[in-house]
Scaffold this active site. Structure first.
Site, PDB file in Angstrom:
ATOM      1  N   VAL A  12     -10.096  -7.820  27.067  1.00  0.00           N
ATOM      2  CA  VAL A  12     -11.375  -7.647  26.376  1.00  0.00           C
ATOM      3  C   VAL A  12     -12.117  -6.394  26.848  1.00  0.00           C
ATOM      4  CG1 VAL A  12     -12.957  -8.900  27.914  1.00  0.00           C
ATOM      5  CG2 VAL A  12     -13.287  -9.016  25.431  1.00  0.00           C
ATOM      6  N   SER A  13     -11.571  -5.661  27.819  1.00  0.00           N
ATOM      7  CA  SER A  13     -12.279  -4.501  28.360  1.00  0.00           C
ATOM      8  C   SER A  13     -11.945  -3.222  27.597  1.00  0.00           C
ATOM      9  CB  SER A  13     -11.916  -4.302  29.833  1.00  0.00           C
ATOM     10  OG  SER A  13     -12.268  -2.990  30.252  1.00  0.00           O
TER      11      SER A  13
END
Lengths: 203, 203
Positions: A12-13
């Site tokens: 998710v980064s």
């Protein structure tokens, strides 16, 4: 000591995605291999006592601009995925299983495809059928991957990966460790390269 | 809109020191002027709801290495000052007073000298006599500077500077704003330069 570049990331980064787009080429240029290690920022952040950026409004306002600008200046395709941010568990679990059953290379290829699908094309990579499709294109049986995603041992192994990372001093992503030296952030790839270059010249 | 580069810093920030060592040359290369604005990280951090890095042990372990490495790779002299970190109020107050009484250029020269004294030579820049000595070499009367450090109006003006910065979205240092675009960190000077170059080419 391992000569690998340990590359810790969370699916998710966005900064991890940007680093992921460059790390293989950088490693290859210096005769190194990348060891792709998915972790969960939620677990790291709790252990380190830090806050996840989206919960710090002033910082998040800035980071939203900085991510887009960093991608543009680096020439990396980037779009905010629909519903961003959200907790992504399935791709990390899938990758954990793939690494032990199909090898690190297949797992890494799976990770790169997931990251590009998510941040390049807005595909929902928490969707199990999407992940099964990505895995199938790498020669992995769909049913086996779908079963692995429900396997408690796989879930536990993926959770443990974050604990192992914390033991190495990892408190955020992307985080790279090479020859025992830590580098945090997409914006440290330049320094990582300078250090690798120095190591080669000294070798 | 101002064509200045607003440069927000805290005298106690090593990354601000590193950025301060480069910002004037970078600005001059693109026909810009730097507006030096001291602020207090303690005030920014409280407003933003962030934590000061020395209070986050895992992050602080990393940052101590990263600061030294960043300085070394950039070729900037750097040593951890004795007793680091500590709250530095006097140099910000002195600079605030200098800017209004002796002009922005004298105030900026004072700031650069203080930062180099602190991070280059380990001088205690919270010591009023030290500050008076630095100011004296810039042609400022020692007694006037020492009096200004006790002036409640000067203290209030320096405190207000942090509030004004917060209103501009500043949540950490070094923080640069140019043509309305924000850049946070020594590691964003490269992007700041790319954007300035683009602005010049488009002009």
């Amino acid at each position: 000591m391992s000569r690998d570049i340990a590359f810790y990331f969370d699916f998710v980064s966005p900064y991890a995605y940007l680093a992921a787009s460059r790390i293989e080429r950088l490693a290859a240029a210096h005769g190194r291999q990348v060891r792709w290690q998915p972790v969960l920022m939620t677990v790291l952040s709790k252990a380190a006592g830090t806050q996840l950026t989206p919960f710090v409004p002033m910082k998040w306002d800035y980071v939203r601009r900085d991510v887009a600008r960093s991608a543009r200046l680096a020439g990396i395709p980037f779009h905010w995925p629909p519903g961003f941010p959200k907790l992504l568990l399935a791709p990390g679990r899938a990758m954990t299983w793939l690494a032990t059953t199909h090898g690190e290379d297949t797992a890494a290829a799976f990770a790169r495809t997931c990251l590009t699908a998510y941040f390049g094309d807005g595909v929902d990579i928490e969707d199990r059928e999407v992940l099964a499709g990505i895995a199938a294109r790498l020669g992995v049986e769909r049913a086996a991957l779908l079963a692995a995603l429900e396997d408690e041992a796989v879930k536990a192994a993926f959770r443990q990966a974050s604990e192992d990372a914390i033991a190495q001093g990892v408190f955020g992503v992307p985080f790279m460790i090479v020859d025992g030296e830590p580098f945090w952030g997409f914006d440290r790839l330049d320094q990582l390269e300078l250090v690798l270059r120095g190591t080669r010249e000294a070798a």
